[in-house]
Design a protein around this motif. Structure first.
Motif, short mmCIF file in Angstrom:
data_model
loop_
_atom_site.label_atom_id
_atom_site.label_comp_id
_atom_site.label_asym_id
_atom_site.label_seq_id
_atom_site.Cartn_x
_atom_site.Cartn_y
_atom_site.Cartn_z
N ALA A 31 98.17 50.08 32.33
CA ALA A 31 98.55 50.41 33.71
C ALA A 31 98.94 49.16 34.48
O ALA A 31 99.92 49.17 35.25
CB ALA A 31 97.42 51.15 34.41
N LEU A 32 98.21 48.08 34.28
CA LEU A 32 98.53 46.82 34.98
C LEU A 32 99.79 46.18 34.43
O LEU A 32 100.53 45.54 35.18
CB LEU A 32 97.34 45.87 34.92
N ALA A 33 100.05 46.34 33.14
CA ALA A 33 101.28 45.81 32.56
C ALA A 33 102.49 46.58 33.08
O ALA A 33 103.55 46.00 33.34
CB ALA A 33 101.23 45.88 31.03
N ALA A 34 102.34 47.89 33.26
CA ALA A 34 103.43 48.72 33.75
C ALA A 34 103.70 48.48 35.23
O ALA A 34 104.84 48.62 35.68
CB ALA A 34 103.11 50.19 33.52
N SER A 35 102.67 48.12 35.97
CA SER A 35 102.81 47.89 37.41
C SER A 35 101.95 46.69 37.80
O SER A 35 100.82 46.85 38.27
CB SER A 35 102.37 49.14 38.18
N PRO A 36 102.48 45.46 37.60
CA PRO A 36 101.67 44.25 37.81
C PRO A 36 101.15 44.06 39.23
O PRO A 36 100.17 43.35 39.42
CB PRO A 36 102.63 43.12 37.45
N THR A 37 101.77 44.68 40.22
CA THR A 37 101.29 44.52 41.59
C THR A 37 100.29 45.60 41.98
O THR A 37 99.81 45.61 43.12
CB THR A 37 102.46 44.53 42.58
N ALA A 38 100.00 46.52 41.06
CA ALA A 38 99.06 47.60 41.36
C ALA A 38 97.65 47.05 41.55
O ALA A 38 97.27 46.04 40.96
CB ALA A 38 99.06 48.62 40.23
#
Length: 127
Positions: A31-38
């Protein structure tokens, strides 16, 4: 958390087993790789009977978030989990984003007299 900012959320299952922990870490990593600013978050609302497996899962998820340069937020922390986190010295994890992370009136500071005894207090206790 900014309402416009996305969240990378993992949900602790009930019951949680040690075999679930690597999968949860992989989910958060993806999830963090897909959306690094999440903002990484963990929904712990189902952890009504937490144990050391719960603590291990949260510690490992915290490491995943830190490696991504973020801080893991907990959502829906039940009182039992908050108490266990305090017992093992991880009480600061129970501070939740967007929710009441601590009981009303609890600013995280120790109550007066809760610290280690001072030399004066030790003397008066023995006299």
């Amino acid at each position: 958390m900014n309402p416009e900012q996305s969240a990378a959320v993992v949900v602790l299952p009930d019951p949680l087993t040690r075999a679930d922990v690597p999968r949860l870490c992989a989910e958060l990593t993806a999830a963090l790789a897909a959306s690094p600013t999440a903002t990484p978050a963990c929904d712990v609302g189902a952890a009504v009977h937490p144990d050391l497996t719960t603590i291990e899962a949260l510690a490992r998820l915290t490491l995943v978030a830190r490696r991504a340069g973020a801080r893991l937020r907990l959502r829906g922390t039940p009182p039992e989990l908050r108490a266990l986190l305090n017992l093992v010295g991880l009480g600061e994890m129970a501070g939740e984003s967007g929710e009441a992370g601590a009981p009303p009136g609890d600013d995280g500071a120790d109550p007066p007299g809760a610290g280690a005894p001072t030399p004066a207090s030790r003397r008066s206790a023995t006299e």
